[in-house]
Design a protein around this motif. Structure first.
Motif, PDB file in Angstrom:
ATOM      1  N   PRO A  52       1.426 -67.219  89.266  1.00 30.88           N
ATOM      2  CA  PRO A  52       2.708 -66.619  88.902  1.00 30.88           C
ATOM      3  C   PRO A  52       3.539 -66.284  90.137  1.00 30.88           C
ATOM      4  CG  PRO A  52       0.902 -65.562  87.720  1.00 30.88           C
ATOM      5  CD  PRO A  52       0.294 -66.461  88.753  1.00 30.88           C
ATOM      6  N   ARG A  53       4.846 -66.477  90.034  1.00 29.97           N
ATOM      7  CA  ARG A  53       5.844 -66.175  91.069  1.00 29.97           C
ATOM      8  C   ARG A  53       5.786 -67.121  92.271  1.00 29.97           C
ATOM      9  NH1 ARG A  53       5.716 -61.448  93.750  1.00 29.97           N
ATOM     10  NH2 ARG A  53       7.871 -61.732  94.306  1.00 29.97           N
ATOM     11  N   SER A  54       4.933 -68.122  92.259  1.00 26.82           N
ATOM     12  CA  SER A  54       4.861 -69.024  93.417  1.00 26.82           C
ATOM     13  C   SER A  54       6.174 -69.779  93.608  1.00 26.82           C
ATOM     14  CB  SER A  54       3.682 -69.991  93.303  1.00 26.82           C
ATOM     15  OG  SER A  54       3.775 -70.809  92.149  1.00 26.82           O
ATOM     16  N   HIS A  55       6.868 -70.116  92.532  1.00 26.14           N
ATOM     17  CA  HIS A  55       8.157 -70.798  92.629  1.00 26.14           C
ATOM     18  C   HIS A  55       9.195 -69.891  93.278  1.00 26.14           C
ATOM     19  CE1 HIS A  55      12.071 -72.320  91.163  1.00 26.14           C
ATOM     20  NE2 HIS A  55      11.507 -73.493  91.346  1.00 26.14           N
ATOM     21  N   GLN A  56       9.238 -68.649  92.851  1.00 20.37           N
ATOM     22  CA  GLN A  56      10.186 -67.689  93.424  1.00 20.37           C
ATOM     23  C   GLN A  56       9.930 -67.503  94.913  1.00 20.37           C
ATOM     24  OE1 GLN A  56      10.200 -63.796  91.564  1.00 20.37           O
ATOM     25  NE2 GLN A  56      11.084 -62.862  93.397  1.00 20.37           N
ATOM     26  N   LEU A  57       8.669 -67.328  95.298  1.00 23.89           N
ATOM     27  CA  LEU A  57       8.335 -67.130  96.708  1.00 23.89           C
ATOM     28  C   LEU A  57       8.645 -68.372  97.535  1.00 23.89           C
ATOM     29  CD1 LEU A  57       5.015 -65.134  96.276  1.00 23.89           C
ATOM     30  CD2 LEU A  57       7.257 -64.234  96.967  1.00 23.89           C
ATOM     31  N   LEU A  58       8.402 -69.558  96.970  1.00 24.06           N
ATOM     32  CA  LEU A  58       8.746 -70.798  97.672  1.00 24.06           C
ATOM     33  C   LEU A  58      10.247 -70.869  97.919  1.00 24.06           C
ATOM     34  CD1 LEU A  58       8.154 -73.649  98.795  1.00 24.06           C
ATOM     35  CD2 LEU A  58       8.310 -74.481  96.438  1.00 24.06           C
ATOM     36  N   GLY A  59      11.039 -70.558  96.905  1.00 23.72           N
ATOM     37  CA  GLY A  59      12.490 -70.578  97.059  1.00 23.72           C
ATOM     38  C   GLY A  59      12.963 -69.599  98.126  1.00 23.72           C
ATOM     39  N   GLU A  60      12.380 -68.408  98.120  1.00 28.03           N
ATOM     40  CA  GLU A  60      12.743 -67.413  99.136  1.00 28.03           C
ATOM     41  C   GLU A  60      12.348 -67.897 100.530  1.00 28.03           C
ATOM     42  OE1 GLU A  60      10.935 -63.733  97.869  1.00 28.03           O
ATOM     43  OE2 GLU A  60      12.126 -63.678  96.018  1.00 28.03           O
ATOM     44  N   ALA A  61      11.187 -68.537 100.637  1.00 31.09           N
ATOM     45  CA  ALA A  61      10.734 -69.061 101.934  1.00 31.09           C
ATOM     46  C   ALA A  61      11.656 -70.161 102.430  1.00 31.09           C
ATOM     47  CB  ALA A  61       9.300 -69.578 101.819  1.00 31.09           C
ATOM     48  N   ILE A  62      12.056 -71.063 101.544  1.00 31.06           N
ATOM     49  CA  ILE A  62      12.960 -72.144 101.946  1.00 31.06           C
ATOM     50  C   ILE A  62      14.256 -71.568 102.498  1.00 31.06           C
ATOM     51  CG2 ILE A  62      14.407 -74.027 101.070  1.00 31.06           C
ATOM     52  CD1 ILE A  62      12.061 -74.730  99.159  1.00 31.06           C
ATOM     53  N   GLU A  63      14.831 -70.622 101.796  1.00 30.22           N
ATOM     54  CA  GLU A  63      16.090 -70.026 102.262  1.00 30.22           C
ATOM     55  C   GLU A  63      15.905 -69.313 103.597  1.00 30.22           C
ATOM     56  OE1 GLU A  63      19.012 -70.824 101.032  1.00 30.22           O
ATOM     57  OE2 GLU A  63      17.804 -72.070  99.694  1.00 30.22           O
ATOM     58  N   LEU A  64      14.837 -68.566 103.744  1.00 27.05           N
ATOM     59  CA  LEU A  64      14.588 -67.849 104.992  1.00 27.05           C
ATOM     60  C   LEU A  64      14.376 -68.817 106.147  1.00 27.05           C
ATOM     61  CD1 LEU A  64      12.902 -64.607 105.584  1.00 27.05           C
ATOM     62  CD2 LEU A  64      11.924 -66.525 106.812  1.00 27.05           C
ATOM     63  N   LEU A  65      13.554 -69.850 105.932  1.00 23.50           N
ATOM     64  CA  LEU A  65      13.278 -70.825 106.996  1.00 23.50           C
ATOM     65  C   LEU A  65      14.528 -71.614 107.368  1.00 23.50           C
ATOM     66  CD1 LEU A  65       9.748 -71.953 105.817  1.00 23.50           C
ATOM     67  CD2 LEU A  65      10.266 -70.544 107.827  1.00 23.50           C
ATOM     68  N   ARG A  66      15.380 -71.885 106.398  1.00 22.28           N
ATOM     69  CA  ARG A  66      16.640 -72.568 106.701  1.00 22.28           C
ATOM     70  C   ARG A  66      17.500 -71.718 107.626  1.00 22.28           C
ATOM     71  NH1 ARG A  66      18.183 -75.080 100.794  1.00 22.28           N
ATOM     72  NH2 ARG A  66      17.048 -77.033 101.055  1.00 22.28           N
TER      73      ARG A  66
END
Length: 178
Positions: free
Chosen positions: A138-152
């Motif tokens: 659960p929430r792995s999609h949300q955390l991935l999206g947040e990581a992508i934005e942060l890393l960008r």
């Protein structure tokens, strides 16, 4: 041959460019179809073994490191491994990850400061329900999206692997674009 006795013992004619190192298979997801989720201590390299293989890769001419697993960010020696790779002269230091821990700015910044300069993300779906279902987390999609934005925002080179299944094949063009 033991884990600390490298082969071959003589340099190859052409040096290798990449060393892919999977020092352990612990993971914080239980993805369908993946068998890299063992936290068994017998399946994990010790930090000295990781350093040995980093050094050996450089002796064979490797200029780039691809750190994978399981989930390499879970290892207690993750940051030390990145620092050692940078000190040994690896130019590209890529981490293959589900990126959940990179959604936390402090952790991402520590990894970047230690030497990580590329991230290979594991993409499963643009739909949170499908992604989380394939990860069984659960929430792995949300955390991935947040990581992508942060890393960008940190100008990290991002690339992705896409697991294609009957649940997400219809969204493949959109996944590739993403």
């Amino acid at each position: 041959m033991t884990q600390t006795e490298p082969w071959p013992t003589t340099p190859r004619e052409a040096p290798i460019r990449w060393l892919e190192l999977s020092p352990g298979f612990a993971c914080n997801c239980r993805c369908l179809g993946c068998h890299s989720c063992s936290a068994d201590a017998g399946d994990q390299m010790q930090p000295a073994q990781v350093l040995h293989w980093l050094q050996h890769g450089r002796r064979l001419g490797a200029r780039h490191l691809w750190l994978s697993g399981g989930e390499p960010t879970l290892r207690k020696d993750f940051l030390a491994t990145l620092r050692a790779a940078r000190q040994l002269g690896y130019q590209r230091i890529k981490v293959q990850t589900n990126a959940m821990l990179f959604s936390y700015a402090q952790f991402a910044d520590k990894a970047l400061a230690a030497g990580m300069n590329e991230v290979n993300l594991l993409l499963k779906s643009l739909d949170a329900k499908v992604h989380d279902g394939l990860n069984r987390t659960p929430r792995s999609h949300q955390l991935l999206g947040e990581a992508i934005e942060l890393l960008r925002t940190r100008n990290v080179r991002l690339e992705g692997d896409i697991l294609v299944t009957v649940r997400n094949v219809h969204e493949l063009p959109d996944l590739v674009t993403h």
